[in-house]
Design an enzyme around this catalytic site. Structure first.
Site, mmCIF file in Angstrom:
data_model
loop_
_atom_site.group_PDB
_atom_site.id
_atom_site.type_symbol
_atom_site.label_atom_id
_atom_site.label_comp_id
_atom_site.label_asym_id
_atom_site.label_seq_id
_atom_site.Cartn_x
_atom_site.Cartn_y
_atom_site.Cartn_z
ATOM 1 N N ASN A 9 5.600 0.312 1.192
ATOM 2 C CA ASN A 9 5.023 -0.998 1.501
ATOM 3 C C ASN A 9 4.872 -1.063 3.016
ATOM 4 O OD1 ASN A 9 4.378 -3.667 1.879
ATOM 5 N ND2 ASN A 9 6.379 -4.474 1.255
ATOM 6 N N TRP A 10 3.638 -0.877 3.464
ATOM 7 C CA TRP A 10 3.407 -0.843 4.918
ATOM 8 C C TRP A 10 3.465 -2.225 5.560
ATOM 9 C CZ3 TRP A 10 -1.303 3.030 5.672
ATOM 10 C CH2 TRP A 10 -0.825 4.342 5.516
ATOM 11 N N LYS A 11 3.407 -3.283 4.768
ATOM 12 C CA LYS A 11 3.389 -4.649 5.318
ATOM 13 C C LYS A 11 2.245 -4.777 6.336
ATOM 14 C CE LYS A 11 8.255 -4.869 4.275
ATOM 15 N NZ LYS A 11 9.554 -5.442 4.517
ATOM 16 N N HIS A 96 6.537 -10.393 -3.345
ATOM 17 C CA HIS A 96 7.455 -9.870 -2.328
ATOM 18 C C HIS A 96 8.166 -11.052 -1.663
ATOM 19 C CE1 HIS A 96 8.985 -8.039 1.298
ATOM 20 N NE2 HIS A 96 8.888 -6.875 0.668
ATOM 21 N N GLU A 98 8.793 -11.741 1.265
ATOM 22 C CA GLU A 98 8.111 -12.297 2.449
ATOM 23 C C GLU A 98 6.984 -13.243 2.029
ATOM 24 O OE1 GLU A 98 7.412 -8.493 4.291
ATOM 25 O OE2 GLU A 98 9.566 -8.292 4.565
ATOM 26 N N GLU A 168 14.675 -6.327 -4.984
ATOM 27 C CA GLU A 168 14.824 -6.224 -3.533
ATOM 28 C C GLU A 168 15.706 -7.368 -3.041
ATOM 29 O OE1 GLU A 168 11.421 -3.876 -1.580
ATOM 30 O OE2 GLU A 168 10.777 -5.945 -1.744
ATOM 31 N N GLY A 174 14.702 -4.785 5.534
ATOM 32 C CA GLY A 174 14.462 -4.648 6.973
ATOM 33 C C GLY A 174 15.689 -4.900 7.831
ATOM 34 N N SER A 214 15.989 -1.490 2.822
ATOM 35 C CA SER A 214 16.600 -0.520 3.734
ATOM 36 C C SER A 214 16.900 0.826 3.078
ATOM 37 C CB SER A 214 17.857 -1.100 4.383
ATOM 38 O OG SER A 214 17.516 -2.232 5.165
HETATM 39 P P1 PGA Z 1 12.593 -2.113 4.025
HETATM 40 O O1 PGA Z 1 11.560 -3.026 3.220
HETATM 41 O O2 PGA Z 1 12.625 -0.775 3.336
HETATM 42 O O3 PGA Z 1 12.021 -2.026 5.417
HETATM 43 O O4 PGA Z 1 13.915 -2.790 3.976
HETATM 44 C C1 PGA Z 1 11.451 -2.975 1.821
HETATM 45 C C2 PGA Z 1 10.410 -3.954 1.354
HETATM 46 O O5 PGA Z 1 10.340 -5.046 1.918
HETATM 47 O O6 PGA Z 1 9.631 -3.680 0.412
#
Ligand code: PGA
Length: 253
Positions: A9-11, A96, A98, A168, A174, A214
């Protein structure tokens, strides 16, 4: 056997040139080094999708990170599931944390997005997970149960069997704080039990449940060794081709 999947997931990272460059490295590494049946997916920003799906071919599949809940219309700035499908994507992230947190996406909205994604033959990777407060006050099973019930469980069995679930924990995204493999396995087993009670044991057994938060080349082996963890949703580490490939290889046989 349910499918093993490692999805990046590049966001909102990597401009067009950087995205092409990192993606080309990933494709080459997957061709040279992958030695198992795990599927590899990159969920990229919209501007990349058309080019990446052509470059990835059968080697690396492409997903979007969001779609609108309507088929088309006057929704300035939005992208529909049909548009995403039309550039060769197979997957779309839905829900997600976010999106839930910064864009106020509710389970009811996410249920609509899931229906429209399926209607357009995209595979939803539906994300669920508790916050740090919910982990600490012990309500995480209830939170996850309600995300499943309100986001996914109005689907009929045939539609549900196309869904990939991603657990998640928000506190692990993150932050460098990974759920321990025991913590992750406990929740994955719980998710599978809920699916089995709602649908059937056969559907629960066939549902891929990914872990995200993470995940890195050091902890992937132990996480992926858990019996109910079928892959990963990888944020930060998917921006570096070498790290992402090393995570993919945690599934090499
Ligand atoms: P992360 O993000 O691996 O940077 O913790 C995972 C995600 O949000 O899909």
């Amino acid at each position: 056997m349910r499918k093993k999947i490692v999805a990046g997931n590049w966001k909102m990272n990597l401009d067009y040139a950087a995205g092409i460059s990192v993606f080309s490295e990933i494709v080459n590494m997957v061709k040279d080094e992958k030695n198992g049946s795990q599927d590899v997916v990159i969920c990229a920003p919209f501007i990349h999708l058309n080019s990446l799906s052509k470059l990835g071919g059968e080697t690396v599949k492409i997903g979007a990170q969001n779609c609108h809940q309507n088929e088309s219309g006057a929704f300035t700035g939005e992208i529909s599931a049909g548009m995403i499908k039309s550039v060769g994507c197979e997957y779309v992230l839905i829900g997600h944390s976010e999106r839930r947190q910064y864009f106020a996406e509710t389970d009811a909205l996410l249920a609509e997005k899931t229906v429209i994604a399926l209607k357009n033959n995209l595979i939803p990777i539906f994300c669920i997970g508790e916050t740090l407060d919910e982990r600490n006050n012990g309500s995480y099973f209830e939170v996850i149960k309600s995300q499943l019930e309100n986001g996914l469980f109005s689907l009929d069995a045939e539609s549900f069997s196309k869904i990939i679930v991603a657990y998640e924990p928000v506190w692990a995204i993150g932050t460098g704080l990974t759920a321990s493999s025991d913590q992750a396995q406990e929740v994955h087993a719980f998710i599978r039990k809920e699916i089995s009670e709602k649908y059937s044991m056969a559907i629960a057994d066939a549902t891929s449940i990914l872990y995200g938060g993470s995940c890195n080349p050091k902890n992937a082996d132990e996480l992926f060794a858990q019996k109910d963890i079928d892959g990963g949703l990888i944020g930060g580490a998917s921006l570096k081709s070498r790290d992402f490939m090393d995570i993919i290889k945690a599934f090499n046989s």
